[in-house]
Design an enzyme around this catalytic site. Structure first.
Site, PDB file in Angstrom:
ATOM      1  N   CYS A  45       3.578  -5.864   3.765  1.00  0.00           N
ATOM      2  CA  CYS A  45       4.784  -5.198   3.285  1.00  0.00           C
ATOM      3  C   CYS A  45       4.437  -4.161   2.218  1.00  0.00           C
ATOM      4  O   CYS A  45       4.249  -4.502   1.053  1.00  0.00           O
ATOM      5  CB  CYS A  45       5.758  -6.230   2.722  1.00  0.00           C
ATOM      6  SG  CYS A  45       7.206  -5.484   1.987  1.00  0.00           S
ATOM      7  N   CYS A  90       6.865  -3.944  -0.689  1.00  0.00           N
ATOM      8  CA  CYS A  90       6.785  -5.027  -1.673  1.00  0.00           C
ATOM      9  C   CYS A  90       5.571  -4.827  -2.582  1.00  0.00           C
ATOM     10  O   CYS A  90       5.637  -5.081  -3.774  1.00  0.00           O
ATOM     11  CB  CYS A  90       6.621  -6.389  -1.004  1.00  0.00           C
ATOM     12  SG  CYS A  90       7.618  -6.638   0.448  1.00  0.00           S
ATOM     13  N   ASP A  91       4.462  -4.424  -2.005  1.00  0.00           N
ATOM     14  CA  ASP A  91       3.189  -4.491  -2.727  1.00  0.00           C
ATOM     15  C   ASP A  91       2.544  -3.144  -3.029  1.00  0.00           C
ATOM     16  O   ASP A  91       1.536  -3.092  -3.735  1.00  0.00           O
ATOM     17  CB  ASP A  91       2.197  -5.348  -1.921  1.00  0.00           C
ATOM     18  CG  ASP A  91       2.739  -6.750  -1.698  1.00  0.00           C
ATOM     19  OD1 ASP A  91       3.384  -7.274  -2.620  1.00  0.00           O
ATOM     20  OD2 ASP A  91       2.535  -7.315  -0.612  1.00  0.00           O
TER      21      ASP A  91
END
Ligand code: NDP
Length: 311
Positions: free
Chosen positions: A136, A139-140
């Protein structure tokens, strides 16, 4: 185990689940919705949604899911944290176990459990989970500002993730196993015209290395061909974008699925072969997988549930 009876149980909190909840609540079905491991679903891991009709400027995935959630709540949906861990759909009322501690007996069920990111299956993906391996980018990606990353895959997701990461990282390698991208033309153009992205066609990632998190990837160019080449590439982050697996495991003994696990429904409807059990969104959709199609099938499932309850 504690048991609770409900008219309409919705499992999953993506666009399909929340839309089903909006319709079911407005039809007085008093729906109970379990949000699952990732409330809001996959859209909370995407960047801007630019193709959902009605948002000319686009909207962030998180904001859209928050809006849908609040809309479902406004009409009285009972939204709960919890994961469906077992199912018994052998006879009505159907039984769904939540977090292995509570059983919901439901007259109708809307399965909207979505799909989860796939991994290559390398041991190193597990070894470096949370230490440089991610599925992701949204997300990261933040952790890779001014660093070098690789994205695996050649579809729209891979191109989207690569473009997103290019806004943060100093360099993005896109590792594509075929000699071409499968992504839509517009996404391909975005990737090809981005100076920070280098596409490595006909490459496979076969392992990762590093003493302190990911420091590089072992690559094979033209794997299996006479001119096969093996080499290592230094990277700080390794992102998977190779498709998804539907979250249908607990339902498989009762409903039909295809070879990947996507739930099969009566064509043009969300009806599974179990009366009163419907499947909506990505868990039943290997073809379109869009927020708008998921929302549409969620709506259909709620209308079907209402009709089923009316007899
Ligand atoms: P896709 O199935 O479209 O693409 C998966 C990619 O991963 C392919 O390039 C595939 O390669 C590659 N791949 C699969 N397994 C492996 C493996 N073991 N090793 C190496 N590469 C592998 O998945 P996406 O998630 O990209 O997209 C899913 C759907 O969602 C599509 O319909 C897409 O159009 C849609 N989508 C739309 C977006 C938008 O409109 N903004 C954004 C994101 C997704 P190969 O081609 O060789 O099979």
């Amino acid at each position: 185990m504690e048991t609770e009876k409900v008219k309409c149980l919705i499992i999953g909190s993506g666009p399909a689940g929340y839309t089903a909840a909006i319709y079911a609540a407005r039809a007085n079905l008093s729906p109970v919705l379990y949000e699952g491991l990732q409330p809001g679903g996959q859209l909370t891991t995407t960047t801007d949604v630019e193709n959902f009709p009605g948002y000319p400027e686009g909207i962030s995935g998180t904001q859209m899911m928050d809006d849908l959630r609040r809309q479902a709540e406004r009409f009285g949906t009972d939204l709960r944290f919890g994961v469906a861990t077992a199912a018994d759909l052998s006879k009505s009322p159907y039984k769904i176990t939540i977090d292995e501690e509570k059983v919901i007996e439901a007259q109708t069920i809307i399965i909207a459990t979505g799909a989860a990111a796939k991994y290559l299956g390398l041991e190193d993906e597990k070894k470096y989970a949370g230490m440089g391996v991610s599925a992701c980018a949204t997300c990261d990606g933040f952790f890779y500002r001014k660093k070098v990353v690789a994205v695996v895959g050649g579809g729209d997701t891979a191109c989207e993730e690569a473009s997103y990461l290019a806004g943060l990282a100093s360099k993005v390698y896109l590792i594509v196993r075929k000699p071409f991208l499968r992504a839509s033309k517009i996404m391909q153009e975005r990737v090809m015209s981005n100076e920070k992205i280098e596409v490595l066609f006909e490459h496979n990632a076969v392992g990762l290395y590093g003493d302190n998190g990911v420091e590089g990837v072992h690559l094979v160019k033209r794997m299996g061909e006479p001119d096969e080449e093996r080499y290592d590439l230094a990277i700080d982050g390794f992102f998977l974008a190779i498709g998804h697996k539907p979250n249908s495991d607990i339902f498989k003994p009762y409903v039909d699925t295809d070879e990947t696990g996507y739930i099969l429904t009566e064509p043009g409807t969300p009806r599974t072969k179990v009366p009163g059990v419907f499947a909506a969104g990505d868990v039943a959709d290997p073809h379109y997988r869009q927020a708008i199609t998921a929302a549409a099938t969620g709506c259909m499932a709620a209308i079907e549930a209402e009709r089923y309850l009316l007899g």
